[in-house]
Design a protein around this motif. Structure first.
Motif, PDB file in Angstrom:
ATOM      1  N   ASP A  44     -61.002  18.543  37.077  1.00  0.00           N
ATOM      2  CA  ASP A  44     -61.930  19.538  37.625  1.00  0.00           C
ATOM      3  C   ASP A  44     -62.532  20.353  36.485  1.00  0.00           C
ATOM      4  O   ASP A  44     -61.807  20.842  35.608  1.00  0.00           O
ATOM      5  N   GLY A 107     -70.951  13.718  47.656  1.00  0.00           N
ATOM      6  CA  GLY A 107     -69.948  13.403  46.646  1.00  0.00           C
ATOM      7  C   GLY A 107     -69.689  11.918  46.514  1.00  0.00           C
ATOM      8  O   GLY A 107     -69.812  11.166  47.500  1.00  0.00           O
ATOM      9  N   SER A 235     -72.436  10.688  40.474  1.00  0.00           N
ATOM     10  CA  SER A 235     -72.289  12.041  40.968  1.00  0.00           C
ATOM     11  C   SER A 235     -72.622  13.046  39.880  1.00  0.00           C
ATOM     12  O   SER A 235     -72.599  12.721  38.694  1.00  0.00           O
ATOM     13  N   SER A 237     -70.785  15.740  39.621  1.00  0.00           N
ATOM     14  CA  SER A 237     -69.563  16.538  39.473  1.00  0.00           C
ATOM     15  C   SER A 237     -69.171  16.723  38.017  1.00  0.00           C
ATOM     16  O   SER A 237     -68.940  17.836  37.556  1.00  0.00           O
ATOM     17  N   LYS A 238     -69.076  15.605  37.307  1.00  0.00           N
ATOM     18  CA  LYS A 238     -68.553  15.668  35.941  1.00  0.00           C
ATOM     19  C   LYS A 238     -69.676  15.884  34.933  1.00  0.00           C
ATOM     20  O   LYS A 238     -69.454  16.322  33.811  1.00  0.00           O
ATOM     21  N   PHE A 242     -70.632  19.930  39.114  1.00  0.00           N
ATOM     22  CA  PHE A 242     -70.829  20.082  40.551  1.00  0.00           C
ATOM     23  C   PHE A 242     -69.566  19.805  41.371  1.00  0.00           C
ATOM     24  O   PHE A 242     -69.681  19.518  42.569  1.00  0.00           O
ATOM     25  N   THR A 243     -68.364  19.890  40.786  1.00  0.00           N
ATOM     26  CA  THR A 243     -67.172  19.549  41.578  1.00  0.00           C
ATOM     27  C   THR A 243     -67.056  20.425  42.838  1.00  0.00           C
ATOM     28  O   THR A 243     -66.616  19.955  43.884  1.00  0.00           O
ATOM     29  N   THR A 245     -69.802  22.161  43.978  1.00  0.00           N
ATOM     30  CA  THR A 245     -71.158  22.320  44.527  1.00  0.00           C
ATOM     31  C   THR A 245     -71.537  21.118  45.389  1.00  0.00           C
ATOM     32  O   THR A 245     -72.225  21.249  46.388  1.00  0.00           O
ATOM     33  N   ARG A 246     -71.062  19.959  45.018  1.00  0.00           N
ATOM     34  CA  ARG A 246     -71.112  18.709  45.784  1.00  0.00           C
ATOM     35  C   ARG A 246     -72.504  18.081  45.876  1.00  0.00           C
ATOM     36  O   ARG A 246     -73.299  18.416  46.751  1.00  0.00           O
ATOM     37  N   ALA A 248     -74.127  13.954  45.009  1.00  0.00           N
ATOM     38  CA  ALA A 248     -73.966  12.630  44.401  1.00  0.00           C
ATOM     39  C   ALA A 248     -75.017  11.701  44.991  1.00  0.00           C
ATOM     40  O   ALA A 248     -75.831  12.125  45.818  1.00  0.00           O
TER      41      ALA A 248
END
Ligand code: MLT
Length: 393
Positions: A44, A107, A235, A237-238, A242-243, A245-246, A248
């Protein structure tokens, strides 16, 4: 009399890997409330969203507060502006996408889990070790799974040679979570050719592509023919933090068919029924993350995390502990010292230095005896962890 449940759930472990870890850490914290735990387990992110993303979100929030610019249901596949931003992003890799091939979601994990819905009872090939969601979601649906066993000898990059020629659903993750191994062009071409020859479909997870250094494919569609045999899931996220915020996307090429059925249409049908779209504010944030300015800011975050990876890599080099990753990936994948198994090493680190990592066995049997550390912590926490490990190992 009793209702029937989906008994395939009996085939998955009782609890998800990262929930298991969280439970063990919570139990330790209860016994040792004073302990200063450093969490290098789940991947995360810790850096905040970047200024470009935040200002796009603020603007979108303001729009939502005015009658003239308020938006209700978002299109289930994503607004055109975000599908366009994704298509533009892929131009960097020499890949041309039409907007209807881009499906925006909340995601990569959701898409990876949901994609099982559109396939029937095939044999599924899953690398070992790899992100556990591929296996669990297939087991939950009662699919037959075979493993593509990997080891340090093949650089944790399983190849199709030796596989029986049959039609499979094949999961590939490059750069791989957890090992950081990344397929080169030749290796990925071998997979694409195998899929084309056997009528297989590749689910290509490129969630960590932003960490690639050097001449490796970022997208499976850089390989000729992949548009006829591969789905790609990626995605923010990384890449853009955006982990929480979501946002993808899944790429379903128009040219990908199974038994005469265009998968793009199948997925569109599935999403239209079971998904109501990503919130407008988040799609605007994602558009900003994919803008040239947003990408520059994300690159700075990636560089920061890779600085952490270098600190961890230096430590294990000094200690003579075998490891891989940390070059094209934010994860360091190391061999547990003194012949310990993955959970023994997990407990040992938690008890002795209060550093949390992820047991390699959680990513598959071939991960037994290995351990994953993430470089997504803050610089201070990573330095502190390195200091503690330096004394302990
Ligand atoms: C990981 O730690 O492997 C990832 O953060 C899990 C995920 O992306 O769902």
């Amino acid at each position: 009399m009793s209702l029937k449940l989906n008994d395939h759930y009996k085939n998955v472990k009782e609890s998800y890997l990262f929930s298991d870890i969280a439970k063990r850490v919570a139990a330790y914290t209860e016994k040792h409330p004073e302990a200063k735990i450093i969490r290098l387990g789940i991947g995360d992110v810790t850096l905040p969203l970047t200024p470009t993303v935040i200002s796009a979100m603020e603007k979108a929030v303001a729009e939502m507060g005015k009658k003239e610019t308020f938006r209700g249901y978002a299109p289930e596949y994503g607004y055109d502006f975000i599908r366009q931003a994704v298509a533009d992003y892929y131009k960097k890799f020499g890949v041309t996408l039409s907007l209807n091939e881009v499906f925006v979601s909340d995601g990569a994990k959701s898409d990876v889990g949901n994609i099982v819905d559109i396939f029937g009872d095939n044999t599924v090939l899953i690398p070992d070790p790899v992100y556990p969601v591929y296996l669990d979601s297939n087991l939950m649906s009662g699919r037959r799974v075979s493993f593509l066993k990997a080891s340090s000898e093949d650089g944790f990059l399983p190849m199709p040679s030796g596989l029986k020629e049959d039609s499979y659903l094949i999961y590939l993750c490059s750069p791989n979570n957890p090992t950081g191994a990344v397929y080169n062009r030749e290796q990925l071409t071998a997979w694409v050719n195998f899929a084309l020859k056997t009528g297989s479909v590749i689910i290509f997870d490129s969630a960590y592509e932003a960490y690639i250094k050097g001449d490796y494919p970022h997208s499976v569609y850089e390989i000729p023919g992949a548009e006829k045999c591969a789905v790609e899931i990626c995605s923010l996220s990384k890449t853009a933090g955006f982990t929480g915020t979501r946002c993808a996307w899944t790429i379903m090429p128009d040219t990908l068919t199974v038994d005469g059925v265009v998968l793009n249409k199948r997925w569109a049908r599935r999403q239209a029924t079971k998904f109501n779209g990503v919130p407008y504010v988040i799609q605007r944030a994602a558009e900003a993350a994919l803008s040239p300015e947003g990408q520059k800011e994300s690159e700075a975050s990636v560089a920061y995390y890779m600085g952490n990876a270098a600190l961890l890599a230096d430590l294990f080099t000094r200690k003579g502990i075998w490891f891989t990753g940390g070059i094209c990936s934010p994860y360091i994948w190391l061999k547990c010292p003194n012949g310990m198994n993955s959970w023994e090493f997990f407990d040992s680190l938690l008890e002795n230095v209060q550093v949390v990592g992820t047991p390699g066995s959680g990513f598959g049997e071939c991960g037994e005896g290995y351990f994953r550390l993430t470089s997504f912590g803050s610089r201070e926490a990573t330095e502190e962890a390195v200091g503690r490990l330096e004394k302990f190992l």
